[in-house]
Design a protein around this motif. Structure first.
Motif, mmCIF file in Angstrom:
data_model
loop_
_atom_site.group_PDB
_atom_site.id
_atom_site.type_symbol
_atom_site.label_atom_id
_atom_site.label_comp_id
_atom_site.label_asym_id
_atom_site.label_seq_id
_atom_site.Cartn_x
_atom_site.Cartn_y
_atom_site.Cartn_z
ATOM 1 N N TYR A 278 0.730 -1.080 0.035
ATOM 2 C CA TYR A 278 -0.020 0.011 -0.023
ATOM 3 C C TYR A 278 0.851 1.221 -0.162
ATOM 4 C CZ TYR A 278 -4.238 -2.627 0.790
ATOM 5 O OH TYR A 278 -5.563 -3.423 0.486
ATOM 6 N N ARG A 279 2.000 1.218 0.714
ATOM 7 C CA ARG A 279 3.004 2.378 0.589
ATOM 8 C C ARG A 279 3.560 2.625 -0.741
ATOM 9 N NH1 ARG A 279 6.751 4.637 4.019
ATOM 10 N NH2 ARG A 279 8.039 6.334 2.911
ATOM 11 N N LEU A 280 3.841 1.554 -1.355
ATOM 12 C CA LEU A 280 4.418 1.624 -2.595
ATOM 13 C C LEU A 280 3.328 2.252 -3.724
ATOM 14 C CD1 LEU A 280 6.877 1.338 -4.725
ATOM 15 C CD2 LEU A 280 5.940 -1.112 -4.892
ATOM 16 N N GLU B 150 2.949 5.786 -3.170
ATOM 17 C CA GLU B 150 4.096 6.615 -3.515
ATOM 18 C C GLU B 150 3.996 6.761 -4.967
ATOM 19 O OE1 GLU B 150 5.679 8.343 -1.770
ATOM 20 O OE2 GLU B 150 6.157 7.392 0.077
ATOM 21 N N LEU B 151 3.704 5.697 -5.700
ATOM 22 C CA LEU B 151 3.648 5.752 -7.314
ATOM 23 C C LEU B 151 2.348 6.618 -7.473
ATOM 24 C CD1 LEU B 151 4.313 2.103 -7.942
ATOM 25 C CD2 LEU B 151 5.724 3.867 -8.514
ATOM 26 N N HIS B 152 1.359 6.437 -7.074
ATOM 27 C CA HIS B 152 0.218 7.237 -7.439
ATOM 28 C C HIS B 152 0.614 8.885 -7.289
ATOM 29 C CE1 HIS B 152 -3.658 9.250 -6.252
ATOM 30 N NE2 HIS B 152 -4.139 8.584 -7.352
ATOM 31 N N ASP B 153 1.241 9.210 -6.124
ATOM 32 C CA ASP B 153 1.756 10.579 -5.838
ATOM 33 C C ASP B 153 2.523 10.965 -7.186
ATOM 34 O OD1 ASP B 153 0.187 10.941 -3.816
ATOM 35 O OD2 ASP B 153 1.529 10.482 -2.308
ATOM 36 N N LEU B 154 3.598 10.079 -7.481
ATOM 37 C CA LEU B 154 4.685 10.337 -8.106
ATOM 38 C C LEU B 154 3.790 10.606 -9.808
ATOM 39 C CD1 LEU B 154 7.637 10.597 -9.002
ATOM 40 C CD2 LEU B 154 7.443 7.901 -9.533
ATOM 41 N N ALA C 230 3.143 11.574 6.622
ATOM 42 C CA ALA C 230 3.544 10.168 7.097
ATOM 43 C C ALA C 230 3.225 9.171 6.037
ATOM 44 C CB ALA C 230 2.840 9.820 8.348
ATOM 45 N N GLY C 231 4.257 8.323 5.630
ATOM 46 C CA GLY C 231 4.160 7.435 4.480
ATOM 47 C C GLY C 231 3.977 7.973 3.179
ATOM 48 N N ARG C 232 4.357 9.363 3.048
ATOM 49 C CA ARG C 232 4.008 9.930 1.687
ATOM 50 C C ARG C 232 5.290 10.703 1.493
ATOM 51 N NH1 ARG C 232 -1.805 9.528 0.840
ATOM 52 N NH2 ARG C 232 -1.148 9.844 -1.485
ATOM 53 N N THR C 233 6.400 10.116 0.964
ATOM 54 C CA THR C 233 7.786 10.694 0.677
ATOM 55 C C THR C 233 7.590 11.648 -0.575
ATOM 56 O OG1 THR C 233 8.882 8.968 2.082
ATOM 57 C CG2 THR C 233 10.136 10.504 0.338
ATOM 58 N N VAL C 234 7.111 10.997 -1.530
ATOM 59 C CA VAL C 234 7.041 11.926 -2.753
ATOM 60 C C VAL C 234 6.187 13.087 -2.551
ATOM 61 C CG1 VAL C 234 5.898 12.061 -5.219
ATOM 62 C CG2 VAL C 234 7.081 9.784 -4.317
ATOM 63 N N ARG C 235 5.135 12.998 -1.868
ATOM 64 C CA ARG C 235 4.465 14.243 -1.843
ATOM 65 C C ARG C 235 5.131 15.225 -0.661
ATOM 66 N NH1 ARG C 235 -1.602 15.125 -1.522
ATOM 67 N NH2 ARG C 235 -1.642 12.900 -2.616
ATOM 68 N N PHE C 236 5.843 14.827 0.370
ATOM 69 C CA PHE C 236 6.532 15.530 1.098
ATOM 70 C C PHE C 236 7.821 16.402 0.292
ATOM 71 C CE2 PHE C 236 10.583 15.896 3.554
ATOM 72 C CZ PHE C 236 10.286 16.854 4.572
ATOM 73 N N LEU C 237 8.445 15.640 -0.633
ATOM 74 C CA LEU C 237 9.433 16.121 -1.412
ATOM 75 C C LEU C 237 8.911 17.190 -2.380
ATOM 76 C CD1 LEU C 237 11.742 12.961 -2.146
ATOM 77 C CD2 LEU C 237 12.208 14.875 -0.450
ATOM 78 N N TYR C 238 7.698 16.901 -2.955
ATOM 79 C CA TYR C 238 7.097 17.634 -3.711
ATOM 80 C C TYR C 238 6.808 19.104 -3.189
ATOM 81 C CZ TYR C 238 3.643 19.928 -6.568
ATOM 82 O OH TYR C 238 2.860 20.683 -7.501
ATOM 83 N N TYR C 239 6.087 19.036 -2.279
ATOM 84 C CA TYR C 239 5.812 20.292 -1.444
ATOM 85 C C TYR C 239 6.633 21.077 -1.056
ATOM 86 C CZ TYR C 239 0.780 19.468 -2.238
ATOM 87 O OH TYR C 239 -0.402 19.118 -2.810
ATOM 88 N N GLY C 240 7.857 20.426 -0.552
ATOM 89 C CA GLY C 240 9.171 21.349 -0.114
ATOM 90 C C GLY C 240 9.748 21.798 -1.495
#
Length: 295
Positions: free
Chosen positions: A5-7, A10-14, A150-160
């Motif tokens: 689910y995490r993957l 992440e792919l969905h956000d990417l 939490a659990g959304r690294t792509v989203r965190f990096l994108y908004y940063g």
């Protein structure tokens, strides 16, 4: 299963935040806009948030006509808003001049002012335009903490990365939201400007005010308007929209009544949001959190 689910997330956000919006950097904007409009005919981009927004807008009587067309417009505005990060990174000020239609005027660079906007349309090019006019405008931003993603690294990096681009566009350091109004007051006393999106749910602010909006009652933060009224600085509202026929951007800047009290300033400002939503209801990003916004 947790890793799966995490993957998937992440792919969905990417896909939604990077891969599809980034195609705007690879082709001329008129062609890209036609490509985006075609993509948004299909119900797979931003599906959850757009359907959530549709449901809340329907409950409040703000879906006129075909719901499928409302969803298509909501998807398109969201996609363009994400694409603007990549366009701002790769396009010049000359590109902005060609594709941004401006009405109204910013304050003078040495004039203290509160610059308000809303989560309607796509606001990146307003920041670029303000920076090009040599304003000393400090954007008020929420702290960017990994715990909020939490659990959304792509989203965190994108908004940063998006926050850093906003800072680059303005050419000033942002002011983080805090319980103290001191940084805002200091910026205004230094004859600089403070820039903020003011249509946020009241639960994100220490103090709020009830206003009339769209025939309903809403509670919105009042702190910035209180400071502006108390200090006598002018309040301007800027709205960045999208001309849906061809994708051209619009920036309209409105100066509110000088010397008005806090409540009058708030009503004047949110009357402009009401006019924008009336023009294009699906372009307001905060339908998805409408229960936190309206009383």
């Amino acid at each position: 299963m947790r890793i799966f689910y995490r993957l998937r997330h992440e792919l969905h956000d990417l896909f939604e935040m990077v891969l599809v919006p980034a195609t705007a950097a690879l082709m001329p904007w008129p062609l890209c806009y036609r490509w985006f409009r075609w993509l948004c005919r299909f119900d797979f981009l931003y599906r959850h948030e757009c359907h959530q927004a549709l449901a809340h807008a329907q409950e409040r009587g703000w879906v006129r006509g075909d719901p499928a067309l409302w969803l298509q417009t909501s998807r398109l505005v969201t996609l363009i808003d994400h694409a603007d990060f990549f366009l701002s990174r790769t396009r010049s000020d000359r590109w902005m001049t060609r594709h941004l239609q401006v009405s109204g005027e910013w304050p003078a660079p040495t004039e203290a002012a509160l610059l308000c906007t809303f989560h309607w349309g796509a606001g990146m090019w307003a920041l670029r335009h303000a920076g090009c006019q040599h304003l000393m405008a400090h954007a008020i931003v929420a702290p960017h903490k990994r715990a909020h993603f939490a659990g959304r690294t792509v989203r965190f990096l994108y908004y940063g990365a998006r926050n850093r681009e906003n800072t680059r566009a303005l050419g000033t350091q942002p002011i983080e939201v805090s319980a103290s109004p001191r940084p805002v007051v200091q910026a205004l006393r230094a004859n600089q400007q403070v820039m903020a999106a003011v249509d946020v749910p009241a639960d994100q602010a220490a103090a709020s005010e009830t206003i009339n909006l769209l025939g309903l009652q809403a509670r919105v933060p009042r702190g910035l308007f209180r400071i502006a009224a108390a200090s006598g600085v002018p309040v301007l509202v800027y709205i960045t929209g999208i001309r849906m026929s061809d994708g051209r951007r619009t920036l309209s800047i409105h100066r509110l009544g000088v010397g008005a009290d806090m409540h009058t300033l708030m009503q004047e400002a949110f009357a402009l949001l009401e006019a924008a939503i009336t023009e294009n209801p699906a372009a307001w990003h905060f339908w998805k959190v409408a229960p936190r916004f309206f009383v």
